[in-house]
Write a protein that holds these residues in place. Structure first.
Motif, mmCIF file in Angstrom:
data_model
loop_
_atom_site.group_PDB
_atom_site.id
_atom_site.type_symbol
_atom_site.label_atom_id
_atom_site.label_comp_id
_atom_site.label_asym_id
_atom_site.label_seq_id
_atom_site.Cartn_x
_atom_site.Cartn_y
_atom_site.Cartn_z
ATOM 1 N N LEU A 75 16.786 133.442 133.786
ATOM 2 C CA LEU A 75 18.171 133.582 133.350
ATOM 3 C C LEU A 75 18.431 132.798 132.063
ATOM 4 C CD1 LEU A 75 20.037 133.258 136.777
ATOM 5 C CD2 LEU A 75 19.869 135.309 135.358
ATOM 6 N N GLY A 76 17.725 131.679 131.904
ATOM 7 C CA GLY A 76 17.948 130.825 130.745
ATOM 8 C C GLY A 76 17.264 131.291 129.482
ATOM 9 N N ARG A 77 16.438 132.337 129.572
ATOM 10 C CA ARG A 77 15.796 132.831 128.352
ATOM 11 C C ARG A 77 16.833 133.364 127.366
ATOM 12 N NH1 ARG A 77 10.336 135.882 130.754
ATOM 13 N NH2 ARG A 77 9.132 133.955 131.080
ATOM 14 N N GLU A 78 17.889 133.928 127.872
ATOM 15 C CA GLU A 78 19.030 134.352 127.053
ATOM 16 C C GLU A 78 20.272 134.168 127.923
ATOM 17 O OE1 GLU A 78 20.637 134.790 123.782
ATOM 18 O OE2 GLU A 78 18.505 135.352 123.732
ATOM 19 N N PRO A 79 20.735 132.934 128.060
ATOM 20 C CA PRO A 79 21.803 132.641 129.021
ATOM 21 C C PRO A 79 23.104 133.375 128.710
ATOM 22 C CG PRO A 79 21.361 130.740 127.632
ATOM 23 C CD PRO A 79 20.306 131.738 127.326
ATOM 24 N N GLU A 80 23.797 133.777 129.761
ATOM 25 C CA GLU A 80 25.076 134.456 129.626
ATOM 26 C C GLU A 80 26.149 133.657 130.351
ATOM 27 O OE1 GLU A 80 24.743 138.465 130.999
ATOM 28 O OE2 GLU A 80 23.273 139.033 129.453
ATOM 29 N N THR A 81 27.378 133.802 129.886
ATOM 30 C CA THR A 81 28.489 133.034 130.442
ATOM 31 C C THR A 81 28.668 133.295 131.935
ATOM 32 O OG1 THR A 81 29.598 133.091 128.300
ATOM 33 C CG2 THR A 81 30.945 132.526 130.203
ATOM 34 N N ARG A 82 28.396 134.511 132.395
ATOM 35 C CA ARG A 82 28.604 134.823 133.805
ATOM 36 C C ARG A 82 27.651 134.061 134.721
ATOM 37 N NH1 ARG A 82 25.856 140.120 136.182
ATOM 38 N NH2 ARG A 82 23.991 140.320 134.884
ATOM 39 N N ASP A 83 26.589 133.515 134.144
ATOM 40 C CA ASP A 83 25.642 132.747 134.949
ATOM 41 C C ASP A 83 25.941 131.251 134.920
ATOM 42 O OD1 ASP A 83 24.140 135.079 135.550
ATOM 43 O OD2 ASP A 83 23.166 134.942 133.583
ATOM 44 N N ARG A 84 27.069 130.881 134.311
ATOM 45 C CA ARG A 84 27.438 129.473 134.211
ATOM 46 C C ARG A 84 27.456 128.793 135.569
ATOM 47 N NH1 ARG A 84 31.856 126.557 135.161
ATOM 48 N NH2 ARG A 84 32.309 124.718 133.858
ATOM 49 N N ASP A 85 27.951 129.488 136.613
ATOM 50 C CA ASP A 85 28.051 128.868 137.935
ATOM 51 C C ASP A 85 26.685 128.472 138.476
ATOM 52 O OD1 ASP A 85 27.356 131.580 138.123
ATOM 53 O OD2 ASP A 85 28.183 131.759 140.149
ATOM 54 N N ILE A 86 25.691 129.321 138.234
ATOM 55 C CA ILE A 86 24.337 129.010 138.691
ATOM 56 C C ILE A 86 23.762 127.835 137.905
ATOM 57 C CG2 ILE A 86 21.944 129.856 138.626
ATOM 58 C CD1 ILE A 86 22.913 132.492 139.690
ATOM 59 N N PHE A 87 23.938 127.860 136.591
ATOM 60 C CA PHE A 87 23.414 126.760 135.772
ATOM 61 C C PHE A 87 24.065 125.428 136.176
ATOM 62 C CE2 PHE A 87 23.023 130.215 132.329
ATOM 63 C CZ PHE A 87 21.794 130.611 132.821
ATOM 64 N N LEU A 88 25.360 125.467 136.401
ATOM 65 C CA LEU A 88 26.083 124.255 136.773
ATOM 66 C C LEU A 88 25.585 123.709 138.105
ATOM 67 C CD1 LEU A 88 28.384 122.346 135.970
ATOM 68 C CD2 LEU A 88 29.963 123.875 137.163
ATOM 69 N N GLU A 89 25.436 124.580 139.077
ATOM 70 C CA GLU A 89 24.953 124.154 140.391
ATOM 71 C C GLU A 89 23.518 123.653 140.317
ATOM 72 O OE1 GLU A 89 23.361 126.516 144.189
ATOM 73 O OE2 GLU A 89 25.499 126.849 143.827
ATOM 74 N N ALA A 90 22.671 124.412 139.602
ATOM 75 C CA ALA A 90 21.256 124.033 139.525
ATOM 76 C C ALA A 90 21.057 122.706 138.808
ATOM 77 C CB ALA A 90 20.466 125.130 138.807
ATOM 78 N N ALA A 91 21.924 122.415 137.843
ATOM 79 C CA ALA A 91 21.808 121.154 137.102
ATOM 80 C C ALA A 91 22.132 119.949 137.968
ATOM 81 C CB ALA A 91 22.726 121.182 135.882
ATOM 82 N N ARG A 92 22.683 120.194 139.164
ATOM 83 C CA ARG A 92 23.012 119.102 140.093
ATOM 84 C C ARG A 92 22.249 119.232 141.413
ATOM 85 N NH1 ARG A 92 29.297 119.205 138.379
ATOM 86 N NH2 ARG A 92 29.349 117.235 137.236
ATOM 87 N N THR A 93 21.178 120.010 141.401
ATOM 88 C CA THR A 93 20.415 120.259 142.629
ATOM 89 C C THR A 93 19.255 119.280 142.755
ATOM 90 O OG1 THR A 93 20.979 122.613 142.708
ATOM 91 C CG2 THR A 93 18.960 121.935 143.835
ATOM 92 N N PHE A 94 19.150 118.670 143.931
ATOM 93 C CA PHE A 94 18.050 117.745 144.221
ATOM 94 C C PHE A 94 17.298 118.240 145.451
ATOM 95 C CE2 PHE A 94 20.777 115.214 141.626
ATOM 96 C CZ PHE A 94 19.943 114.319 140.968
ATOM 97 N N CYS A 95 15.983 118.361 145.320
ATOM 98 C CA CYS A 95 15.112 118.754 146.437
ATOM 99 C C CYS A 95 14.022 117.698 146.583
ATOM 100 C CB CYS A 95 14.477 120.120 146.192
ATOM 101 S SG CYS A 95 15.661 121.464 145.935
#
Length: 286
Positions: free
Chosen positions: A58-78
């Protein structure tokens, strides 16, 4: 469908897409969003590795509609394996978020500097670049100087130190170079010098010469000397030539190598003085 079977199916889909897709089309993006949601909600991806592949695509050409995923993933800890297996996921998500929502990414970058014990340079390296881009140099200094929590991966720390070398007032950087940089922080020191010389910040030439005069590690001394010698800025060339009588005997070979590529008019004179010092040193040892 059994959990392991569904995980394997999604894994194959992602691996196939990584191999065949450059920039995902709309249909592929829908598939990726659905896969990410399924992996998260069903706990099929406890390491975060599959979601990392989804965000990478998704990040190869990021789109605004994917902002929710990027935001969540940037705070994900496994931590399924006992180590942070999602550090790359946060770094990729942060980078993608910076392209669709730069201001939010800036705040998350400050958060990510506090992440503990990553297995590599991420997400700290991406966080440093975003903060440096926005001019948040005070945050970088506080992080480097240990006034906050968080790990300091070597390459990320070096990039932060380089950003400070470009941003700090001359007197403040001179003070920092004298108290923090040197043999104990070789990677950070070289990165800072390369930034100063590359800019170039000629007003820092004297500070660079003073820093070089305190270096005892031969590899670091050679690297800094070569960086100065390759410059076309007279102030840096003069700084290099100006320490000719102060270079310790064990470092004369490294200094001579730097002089060999130096284009300063006084190079020949400096080489003669180095040769004379080397002969005197050899006779004294005999």
């Amino acid at each position: 469908m059994a959990r392991s079977t569904e995980e394997q199916r999604i894994r194959r889909e992602l691996e196939s897409m990584l191999a065949r897709v450059g920039v995902p089309e709309a249909a592929d993006r829908d598939t990726l969003r659905a896969a990410y949601t399924r992996l998260r909600d069903s706990e099929l991806d406890r390491t975060g590795w599959l979601r990392t592949d989804a965000v990478r695509l998704l990040g190869r050409e990021p789109e605004t509609r994917d902002r929710d995923i990027f935001l969540e993933a940037a705070r994900t800890f496994c931590h399924d394996t006992g180590v942070d297996t999602s550090a790359e996921l946060r770094g990729l998500a942060l980078l993608a978020l910076a392209r669709v929502d730069p201001e939010t990414a800036r705040w998350l970058a400050a958060e990510r500097l506090h992440d503990p014990d990553p297995p590599n340079q991420e997400p700290h390296a991406t966080a440093v670049r975003i903060l440096a881009h926005h001019g948040d140099d005070v945050l970088l200094r506080e992080w480097l100087d240990g006034r906050g929590m968080g790990a300091q991966p070597p390459q990320a720390a070096a990039e932060a130190e380089a950003a400070l070398a470009l941003a700090m007032p001359a007197a403040e950087w001179e003070r920092r170079a004298g108290t923090r940089l040197g043999d104990r922080r070789a990677m950070e020191t070289l990165a800072a010098i390369e930034a100063v010389v590359g800019a170039p910040r000629a007003e820092l030439a004297a500070a660079v010469a003073a820093l070089l005069g305190g270096i005892a590690d031969e590899d670091l001394f050679r690297a800094i000397s070569m960086t100065l010698a390759a410059s076309r800025e007279a102030a840096f060339l003069d700084a290099l030539l100006g320490i000719v009588d102060a270079v310790p005997l064990p470092l004369l070979d490294a200094y001579t190598d730097a002089l060999a590529i130096c284009r300063a008019p006084r190079r020949g004179e400096a080489l003669d003085r180095v040769s004379a010092r080397a002969r005197r040193g050899a006779s004294e040892q005999d």
